[in-house]
Design an enzyme around this catalytic site. Structure first.
Site, PDB file in Angstrom:
ATOM      1  N   LEU A  30      -2.167 -11.654  -3.129  1.00  0.00           N
ATOM      2  CA  LEU A  30      -1.327 -10.883  -2.204  1.00  0.00           C
ATOM      3  C   LEU A  30      -1.639 -11.206  -0.742  1.00  0.00           C
ATOM      4  O   LEU A  30      -2.792 -11.475  -0.397  1.00  0.00           O
ATOM      5  CB  LEU A  30      -1.577  -9.384  -2.406  1.00  0.00           C
ATOM      6  CG  LEU A  30      -1.243  -8.796  -3.766  1.00  0.00           C
ATOM      7  CD1 LEU A  30      -1.745  -7.360  -3.843  1.00  0.00           C
ATOM      8  CD2 LEU A  30       0.264  -8.856  -4.012  1.00  0.00           C
ATOM      9  N   ASP A  73      -5.853 -11.958  -7.642  1.00  0.00           N
ATOM     10  CA  ASP A  73      -6.785 -11.409  -6.655  1.00  0.00           C
ATOM     11  C   ASP A  73      -8.120 -10.968  -7.266  1.00  0.00           C
ATOM     12  O   ASP A  73      -8.919 -10.312  -6.600  1.00  0.00           O
ATOM     13  CB  ASP A  73      -6.134 -10.211  -5.937  1.00  0.00           C
ATOM     14  CG  ASP A  73      -5.102 -10.653  -4.900  1.00  0.00           C
ATOM     15  OD1 ASP A  73      -5.468 -11.466  -4.034  1.00  0.00           O
ATOM     16  OD2 ASP A  73      -3.947 -10.202  -4.982  1.00  0.00           O
ATOM     17  N   GLU A  78     -15.017  -6.666  -4.995  1.00  0.00           N
ATOM     18  CA  GLU A  78     -15.428  -5.457  -4.270  1.00  0.00           C
ATOM     19  C   GLU A  78     -14.414  -4.318  -4.390  1.00  0.00           C
ATOM     20  O   GLU A  78     -14.779  -3.139  -4.344  1.00  0.00           O
ATOM     21  CB  GLU A  78     -15.584  -5.805  -2.782  1.00  0.00           C
ATOM     22  CG  GLU A  78     -15.722  -4.595  -1.897  1.00  0.00           C
ATOM     23  CD  GLU A  78     -15.798  -4.909  -0.425  1.00  0.00           C
ATOM     24  OE1 GLU A  78     -14.847  -5.482   0.126  1.00  0.00           O
ATOM     25  OE2 GLU A  78     -16.809  -4.562   0.169  1.00  0.00           O
ATOM     26  N   ASP A  79     -13.136  -4.691  -4.520  1.00  0.00           N
ATOM     27  CA  ASP A  79     -12.103  -3.658  -4.490  1.00  0.00           C
ATOM     28  C   ASP A  79     -12.039  -2.819  -5.752  1.00  0.00           C
ATOM     29  O   ASP A  79     -11.334  -1.811  -5.780  1.00  0.00           O
ATOM     30  CB  ASP A  79     -10.737  -4.320  -4.213  1.00  0.00           C
ATOM     31  CG  ASP A  79     -10.689  -4.906  -2.819  1.00  0.00           C
ATOM     32  OD1 ASP A  79     -11.257  -4.283  -1.903  1.00  0.00           O
ATOM     33  OD2 ASP A  79     -10.117  -5.999  -2.657  1.00  0.00           O
ATOM     34  N   ARG A  98      -3.143  -5.225  -9.054  1.00  0.00           N
ATOM     35  CA  ARG A  98      -4.589  -5.428  -9.097  1.00  0.00           C
ATOM     36  C   ARG A  98      -5.284  -4.471 -10.086  1.00  0.00           C
ATOM     37  O   ARG A  98      -6.495  -4.549 -10.262  1.00  0.00           O
ATOM     38  CB  ARG A  98      -5.179  -5.282  -7.689  1.00  0.00           C
ATOM     39  CG  ARG A  98      -4.628  -6.335  -6.704  1.00  0.00           C
ATOM     40  CD  ARG A  98      -5.531  -6.565  -5.532  1.00  0.00           C
ATOM     41  NE  ARG A  98      -6.878  -6.904  -5.965  1.00  0.00           N
ATOM     42  CZ  ARG A  98      -7.929  -6.946  -5.155  1.00  0.00           C
ATOM     43  NH1 ARG A  98      -7.793  -6.669  -3.891  1.00  0.00           N
ATOM     44  NH2 ARG A  98      -9.129  -7.251  -5.622  1.00  0.00           N
ATOM     45  N   ARG A 143      -3.789   0.881   1.263  1.00  0.00           N
ATOM     46  CA  ARG A 143      -4.190   0.817  -0.149  1.00  0.00           C
ATOM     47  C   ARG A 143      -4.847   2.112  -0.652  1.00  0.00           C
ATOM     48  O   ARG A 143      -4.838   2.381  -1.855  1.00  0.00           O
ATOM     49  CB  ARG A 143      -5.168  -0.344  -0.350  1.00  0.00           C
ATOM     50  CG  ARG A 143      -4.552  -1.724  -0.071  1.00  0.00           C
ATOM     51  CD  ARG A 143      -3.653  -2.166  -1.194  1.00  0.00           C
ATOM     52  NE  ARG A 143      -2.975  -3.412  -0.895  1.00  0.00           N
ATOM     53  CZ  ARG A 143      -3.488  -4.626  -1.115  1.00  0.00           C
ATOM     54  NH1 ARG A 143      -4.704  -4.748  -1.635  1.00  0.00           N
ATOM     55  NH2 ARG A 143      -2.791  -5.702  -0.820  1.00  0.00           N
ATOM     56  N   HIS A 173      -8.026  -3.573   4.908  1.00  0.00           N
ATOM     57  CA  HIS A 173      -9.060  -2.638   4.445  1.00  0.00           C
ATOM     58  C   HIS A 173      -9.969  -2.223   5.599  1.00  0.00           C
ATOM     59  O   HIS A 173     -10.095  -2.960   6.590  1.00  0.00           O
ATOM     60  CB  HIS A 173      -9.937  -3.312   3.375  1.00  0.00           C
ATOM     61  CG  HIS A 173      -9.270  -3.513   2.061  1.00  0.00           C
ATOM     62  ND1 HIS A 173      -9.268  -4.721   1.399  1.00  0.00           N
ATOM     63  CD2 HIS A 173      -8.604  -2.646   1.259  1.00  0.00           C
ATOM     64  CE1 HIS A 173      -8.615  -4.594   0.251  1.00  0.00           C
ATOM     65  NE2 HIS A 173      -8.198  -3.343   0.145  1.00  0.00           N
ATOM     66  N   CYS A 258     -15.729  -8.877   0.394  1.00  0.00           N
ATOM     67  CA  CYS A 258     -14.919  -8.576  -0.789  1.00  0.00           C
ATOM     68  C   CYS A 258     -15.256  -9.446  -1.995  1.00  0.00           C
ATOM     69  O   CYS A 258     -14.817  -9.157  -3.103  1.00  0.00           O
ATOM     70  CB  CYS A 258     -13.445  -8.682  -0.456  1.00  0.00           C
ATOM     71  SG  CYS A 258     -12.991 -10.244   0.243  1.00  0.00           S
TER      72      CYS A 258
END
Ligand SMILES: NC(=O)NCCC[C@H](N)C(=O)O
Length: 267
Positions: A30, A73, A78-79, A98, A143, A173, A258
């Site tokens: 993305l 992704d 980390e996300d 995601r 997000r 972020h 990330c």
């Protein structure tokens, strides 16, 4: 979970970091705030290997979350989780594409003995969460929504930590805008920080890539090779910058933070 890169993983007691190798489809990742540029999947894989080598070279053991080749992704591991001591709160990423990344992270952390929990409500990306001591800053932006902030606040409160919501409108972020030095100073690139007044000690950095560091311990700071002036500034403050080339991930709004999740010794 793929076999750990070095010593057997019977217990989480030292510096360990989760990583996830890039999908062959990484070029389809993305982009939201920047123009799409062509990403070279082969170069991305090389840069990821360099990133992992830099972590291992400074004494970190890296544990690979199972690859998620169907998730472009997925490398931005980390996300998918927020780790607070022995508790790992799996996120619900704000981008629906995601969400399939999260389960593998949960499996890896359960295997490492973490108490793995669900966020429970709302959406939240790990990249929006910056922990500084017992304070947990959460970017309320594209997000992460209000319900996600509230859910993390409840989980953090059980662990004696306080969530502070920070407005975020200019970048993907919170940790795309600011990160913390080991001494608690928050560094950031002013054009993308909504309000530096949220942070008790704020130091502006001269480059966007210089807003992001990963604390590797002993004063060493992982930093993107795209931010040489920021690396010099950090060296001038007595830190040791460890530059890594992550240009293919920067094209997808990724940064040094990330690509890993550091697992600390339980507190
Ligand atoms: N924590 C992070 O900074 N993650 C970067 C995620 C980039 C990815 N292309 C995304 O838009 O979700």
């Amino acid at each position: 979970m793929t076999a750990p890169s070095s010593a057997p993983d019977t217990a989480v007691v030292g510096p360990i970091a989760l990583v996830r190798r890039p999908s062959p489809r990484v070029a389809d990742g993305l982009t939201t705030h920047i123009e799409r540029q062509a990403v070279d999947a082969e170069l991305a894989a090389e840069q990821w290997a360099g990133y992992v080598a830099a972590m291992r070279g400074t004494g970190w053991r890296t544990v690979e979350v199972d690859a998620a080749d169907e998730c472009p992704d997925g490398v931005f591991v980390e996300d998918t989780v927020v780790v607070m001591g022995r508790t790992a709160v799996l996120t619900r990423p704000g981008a629906p594409s995601r969400r399939a990344e999260v389960a593998g992270t949960g499996d890896a952390l359960r295997e490492l003995g973490f108490d793995v929990r669900e966020l429970g409500a709302g959406t939240l990306d790990g990249g929006d969460v910056m922990q500084v001591g017992d304070r947990v800053y959460v970017g309320r932006g594209g997000r992460t929504d209000a319900a996600g902030v509230a859910a993390l606040r409840s989980a953090a409160a059980l662990l004696g930590r306080t969530v502070v919501a920070v407005p975020l409108t200019r970048v993907l972020h919170l940790k795309s805008a600011v990160t913390a030095l080991p001494d608690g100073t928050i560094i950031g690139y002013p054009p993308i920080v909504d309000d530096p007044g949220f942070f008790p000690l704020f130091r502006p950095m001269p480059e966007e890539g210089g807003a992001h560091v990963v604390d590797l311990g002993e004063g060493r700071l992982l930093i993107a090779a795209s931010a040489p002036r920021s690396a010099d500034l950090l060296a001038d403050l007595g830190f040791t910058p460890v530059p890594v080339e992550i240009g293919e991930f920067e094209k997808l709004e990724g940064c040094v933070t990330c690509l890993s999740v550091r697992l600390r010794t339980p507190r």
